[in-house]
Design a protein around this motif. Structure first.
Motif, short mmCIF file in Angstrom:
data_model
loop_
_atom_site.label_atom_id
_atom_site.label_comp_id
_atom_site.label_asym_id
_atom_site.label_seq_id
_atom_site.Cartn_x
_atom_site.Cartn_y
_atom_site.Cartn_z
N GLU A 1 64.33 -28.27 74.99
CA GLU A 1 63.19 -27.84 75.81
C GLU A 1 62.14 -28.94 75.81
OE1 GLU A 1 59.64 -24.52 75.66
OE2 GLU A 1 61.63 -23.93 74.93
N GLU B 1 52.19 -24.64 74.04
CA GLU B 1 52.85 -23.42 73.59
C GLU B 1 53.65 -22.74 74.70
OE1 GLU B 1 53.12 -22.35 70.50
OE2 GLU B 1 52.08 -24.21 69.98
N PRO C 1 56.43 -22.16 77.58
CA PRO C 1 57.79 -22.67 77.71
C PRO C 1 57.85 -23.85 78.68
CG PRO C 1 57.75 -20.27 77.86
CD PRO C 1 56.33 -20.72 77.91
N ARG D 1 61.31 -28.98 71.89
CA ARG D 1 61.45 -27.72 71.17
C ARG D 1 62.93 -27.37 71.19
NH1 ARG D 1 57.98 -24.65 73.84
NH2 ARG D 1 56.27 -24.81 72.36
N ARG E 1 59.96 -21.57 67.36
CA ARG E 1 59.50 -22.37 68.50
C ARG E 1 58.61 -23.53 68.06
NH1 ARG E 1 59.43 -20.98 73.44
NH2 ARG E 1 57.22 -21.44 73.77
#
Length: 254
Positions: free
Chosen positions: A128, A133, A135, A168, A175
């Motif tokens: 990711e 924070e 997504p 991530r 996370r």
């Protein structure tokens, strides 16, 4: 696309004696054609083809038309939706075949892995791309060659650390944001290895290295370093208890 083609043109001496065919497909390629018009694609061995009409509908036919059968194929998808099964199957005919996907935040990585593996891409890695924070977009690489996956991971961690993005691990329940580094923070990998061992009961070092390579953002070598730390702190045990940490050594939770 224009930037990538400029690289191929400027580095054409690296592919001298070979042919590179770039096939661009999409629902509407007008903008792409305009950008490509500004690029000199006259380098020897470089062929560029652009076609509108939808990827899933035309990819298989287009690949055959340009002679991309049983030759190395890399498919790159930058889309709001994951490619359909017809597109994946068409690319899987490459020898070898590899796929790079850039997909929207929130895409189900597990289902993507399963679809790619079922289509003939056994090695799948995902990361990711995050700046906070919230997504971020997902980058997924699928291949059948271990050395290709290792090369992808090495490139991933060699990106400029000031590129304005962090990683991530999609499999990390906490996370945790990871700064780009040749020696990345091991926290997420530690958690994922321990969770995997709790689920399986035990695994060899080779199996855990492969798990890190295919199921996490980390490299196989990162798994070896984390395992050494876990053994040193008494969190896991090993069989046999002494000797080199070879691939056949069994690791078990304590």
């Amino acid at each position: 696309m224009g930037t990538a083609l400029r690289v191929f043109v400027e580095q054409s001496d690296l592919v001298r004696g070979r042919e590179l065919t770039v096939l661009v497909l999409g629902d509407d390629t007008t903008g792409v054609e305009q950008r490509l018009a500004a690029v000199d694609v006259s380098a020897p061995g470089l062929n560029v083809h652009v076609a509108s009409g939808g990827t899933d509908v035309r990819l298989s036919v287009a690949l055959k038309a340009v002679g991309a059968v049983r030759v190395p194929v890399l498919g790159f998808f930058d889309a709001e939706h994951a490619p359909g099964p017809d597109s994946i199957a068409a690319l899987a005919a490459g020898k070898p075949a590899e796929i790079l996907l850039v997909l929207p935040a929130g895409t189900d990585v597990g289902s993507r892995r399963a679809a790619l593996r079922a289509a003939g891409f056994p090695l799948v890695a995902a990361v990711e791309l995050a700046s906070g924070e919230e997504p971020g977009e997902l980058l997924i690489f699928a291949t059948g060659l271990g050395k290709s996956l290792e090369g992808f991971k090495e490139t991933l961690w060699a990106v400029d650390e000031f590129a304005g993005v962090r990683y991530r691990d999609p499999g990390d329940p906490e996370r945790h944001l990871i700064d780009i580094s040749l020696n990345p923070h091991p926290g997420p990998l530690r958690r994922e290895l321990l969770a995997h061992l709790a689920e399986t009961g035990s695994a060899t070092v080779t199996e855990l290295r492969n798990f890190a390579l295919t199921e996490t953002v980390y490299r196989a070598a990162d798994a070896t370093r984390v395992l050494q730390t876990l053994l040193g702190s008494g969190v896991v045990g090993r069989d046999p208890e002494q000797g080199r940490l070879g691939g056949d050594v069994i690791i078990r939770p304590l």
